[in-house]
Write a protein that holds these residues in place. Structure first.
Motif, short mmCIF file in Angstrom:
data_model
loop_
_atom_site.label_atom_id
_atom_site.label_comp_id
_atom_site.label_asym_id
_atom_site.label_seq_id
_atom_site.Cartn_x
_atom_site.Cartn_y
_atom_site.Cartn_z
N UNK A 178 0.85 -1.18 0.00
CA UNK A 178 0.00 0.00 0.00
C UNK A 178 0.89 1.24 0.00
N UNK A 179 0.39 2.32 -0.57
CA UNK A 179 1.19 3.54 -0.63
C UNK A 179 0.30 4.76 -0.44
N UNK A 180 0.87 5.76 0.20
CA UNK A 180 0.27 7.10 0.27
C UNK A 180 1.20 8.02 -0.50
N UNK A 181 0.65 8.75 -1.47
CA UNK A 181 1.45 9.68 -2.25
C UNK A 181 0.80 11.06 -2.20
N UNK A 182 1.62 12.10 -2.09
CA UNK A 182 1.06 13.45 -1.95
C UNK A 182 0.48 13.98 -3.26
N UNK A 183 -0.72 14.52 -3.17
CA UNK A 183 -1.31 15.24 -4.30
C UNK A 183 -0.99 16.72 -4.22
N UNK A 184 -0.72 17.18 -3.03
CA UNK A 184 -0.45 18.59 -2.75
C UNK A 184 -0.51 18.77 -1.25
N UNK A 185 -0.32 19.97 -0.76
CA UNK A 185 -0.39 20.19 0.69
C UNK A 185 -1.73 19.73 1.26
N UNK A 186 -1.66 18.81 2.21
CA UNK A 186 -2.86 18.37 2.90
C UNK A 186 -3.71 17.37 2.16
N UNK A 187 -3.33 16.94 0.96
CA UNK A 187 -4.12 15.99 0.18
C UNK A 187 -3.23 14.87 -0.34
N UNK A 188 -3.77 13.64 -0.34
CA UNK A 188 -2.99 12.47 -0.76
C UNK A 188 -3.87 11.51 -1.55
N UNK A 189 -3.19 10.63 -2.28
CA UNK A 189 -3.86 9.45 -2.80
C UNK A 189 -3.41 8.25 -1.97
N UNK A 190 -4.32 7.34 -1.74
CA UNK A 190 -4.04 6.10 -1.02
C UNK A 190 -4.33 4.96 -1.98
N UNK A 191 -3.39 4.05 -2.14
CA UNK A 191 -3.57 2.99 -3.14
C UNK A 191 -3.08 1.66 -2.62
N UNK A 192 -3.82 0.62 -2.95
CA UNK A 192 -3.32 -0.74 -2.84
C UNK A 192 -2.73 -1.06 -4.20
N UNK A 193 -1.43 -1.28 -4.24
CA UNK A 193 -0.71 -1.32 -5.50
C UNK A 193 -0.66 -2.71 -6.11
N UNK A 194 -0.48 -2.70 -7.43
CA UNK A 194 -0.18 -3.92 -8.18
C UNK A 194 1.30 -3.87 -8.51
N UNK A 195 2.15 -4.59 -7.77
CA UNK A 195 3.59 -4.47 -8.02
C UNK A 195 3.93 -4.88 -9.45
N UNK A 196 4.83 -4.12 -10.05
CA UNK A 196 5.33 -4.48 -11.37
C UNK A 196 6.23 -5.71 -11.27
N UNK A 197 6.17 -6.55 -12.26
CA UNK A 197 6.98 -7.76 -12.27
C UNK A 197 8.04 -7.66 -13.36
N UNK A 198 8.96 -8.60 -13.35
CA UNK A 198 10.02 -8.59 -14.36
C UNK A 198 9.43 -8.65 -15.77
N UNK A 199 8.29 -9.35 -15.90
CA UNK A 199 7.70 -9.48 -17.23
C UNK A 199 7.22 -8.13 -17.77
N UNK A 200 6.94 -7.20 -16.85
CA UNK A 200 6.43 -5.90 -17.27
C UNK A 200 7.53 -4.97 -17.77
N UNK A 201 8.76 -5.24 -17.40
CA UNK A 201 9.83 -4.30 -17.67
C UNK A 201 10.55 -4.59 -18.97
N UNK A 202 10.93 -3.50 -19.63
CA UNK A 202 11.76 -3.65 -20.83
C UNK A 202 13.15 -4.12 -20.43
#
Length: 366
Positions: A178-202
């Motif tokens: 899970x991650x919290x990322x800032x949208x701006x002062x006092x506001x954030x997004x909260x996400x349950x993430x889908x981790x990238x895998x080796x297959x996804x990467x160039x």
């Protein structure tokens, strides 16, 4: 959802010192203030989950850039449909500054509540704290668990100026992220993430020949100069902040225009860079690796919109001198005294791309 001993739907918090009610019946301003703060801390650092969700349309995998102008076709079927789904679920929330008192070390205990979603409230207990410039870095573990970790970075929020909080966090909860990322002062997004895998990467391509030649030319020194450099490096290592036997790598983080726009501004980029360095250092510590990163700065890096992404094209342009793309990066590296430069680019097409040093040999020997 089984998450070991994680606390779900917690409404009370243990471990706080008793409130100091001044005056008979606890009616003083101090007592009322402390009760209000403790109530806020028990409620949590983020506004409640209303059920609203951020939705993103899954993107197909970007065509592979081989670095030679040849682009492989996009995959079809499930691979194309699933790639680029950045999260399982996400929402926007407000930061509740009164509940940050334990993070700020204001005498309200060591436990912090993070109500991520309606079915997911994390109770974290402080393990350590430090500062990187103006940024507070807070390390915790999930109450009652082992190896379920929380990393928080915070700018503002501790200066009694509501609305200036730049908050980011990452929660490693068993097999979930899970991650919290800032949208701006006092506001954030909260996400349950889908981790990238080796297959996804160039796959990372080879560095441009011109970049290799320029680097080799820069390493050509006399024996006396090499010896002086070795002595200076040993002296620096002895005085390293990381302590005896630790290699300290000064790291400069650049950001492209697209990355800055996606993050929301310079303060958000700084928060993400600080969190990334902190997580890397946590990984080094957990594995017993005697290496630590130190963030020496964040800086804009100008690149054409067509190359603003996590691709071999941009990686090669960053390495190639005098090609008209991000040619100021070497100067920025020298200005900040950085050993390592990382650039945050637009999009989330890959976890990252980078060149690795050549195998040790006569040409790389000190």
């Amino acid at each position: 959802m089984a998450l070991g001993a994680m606390v779900l739907g917690v409404s009370t918090v243990t471990g706080f010192a008793p409130a100091r009610d001044g005056g008979e019946g606890g009616a003083s301003g101090t007592g009322v203030h402390e009760r209000n703060v403790r109530a806020a801390v028990a409620t949590g650092t983020l506004s409640p989950d209303t059920g609203d969700r951020i939705t993103t349309k899954p993107k197909s995998r970007p065509a592979t850039d081989t670095g030679a102008g040849v682009r492989a076709p996009e995959p079809q079927g499930d691979a194309a449909e699933d790639f680029g789904a950045e999260h399982v679920r996400a929402r926007v929330a407000r930061v509740l500054p009164a509940a940050l008192a334990p993070v700020c070390g204001s005498g309200y205990g060591r436990e912090v509540m993070f109500p991520l979603f309606g079915d997911m409230t994390v109770q974290a207990v402080e393990e350590a704290r430090s500062t990187v410039g103006s940024t507070l870095v807070w390390h915790g573990t999930v109450a009652g668990t082992v190896d379920q970790n929380v990393v928080v970075t915070l700018d503002g929020g501790c200066d009694r100026t509501p609305g200036n909080e730049i908050l980011s966090a990452q929660f490693l909860l068993g097999g979930d992220l899970y991650a919290i990322e800032p949208l701006g002062p006092g506001r954030v997004t909260i996400a349950q993430l889908t981790p990238l895998t080796d297959e996804d990467e160039q796959p990372t391509g080879a560095p441009p020949a011109a970049a290799i030649a320029a680097e080799a030319a820069g390493r050509k020194k006399s024996a006396a100069e090499d010896e002086d450099d070795t002595r200076a490096a040993l002296k620096a290592a002895a005085a390293c902040k990381g302590g005896k036997g630790y290699a300290l790598i000064d790291t400069l983080v650049g950001c492209t225009p697209g990355a800055r726009t996606e993050a929301g501004g310079d303060a958000q980029i700084k928060a993400l860079a600080t969190k990334g360095v902190t997580l890397a250092n946590d990984a080094f510590a957990a594995s017993g690796t005697k290496v630590r990163l130190r963030l020496v700065g964040t800086t804009p890096v100008t690149v054409p919109a067509a190359q603003d992404g996590v691709t071999n094209s941009l990686l090669g342009a960053l390495a190639l001198p005098a090609d008209g793309v991000a040619d100021n990066v070497p100067q920025l590296r020298d200005r900040y005294g950085a050993d390592l430069v990382s650039v945050i680019a637009a999009g989330r097409a890959a976890g990252g791309l980078g060149y690795t040093p050549p195998e040790p040999g006569p040409s790389t020997a000190a």
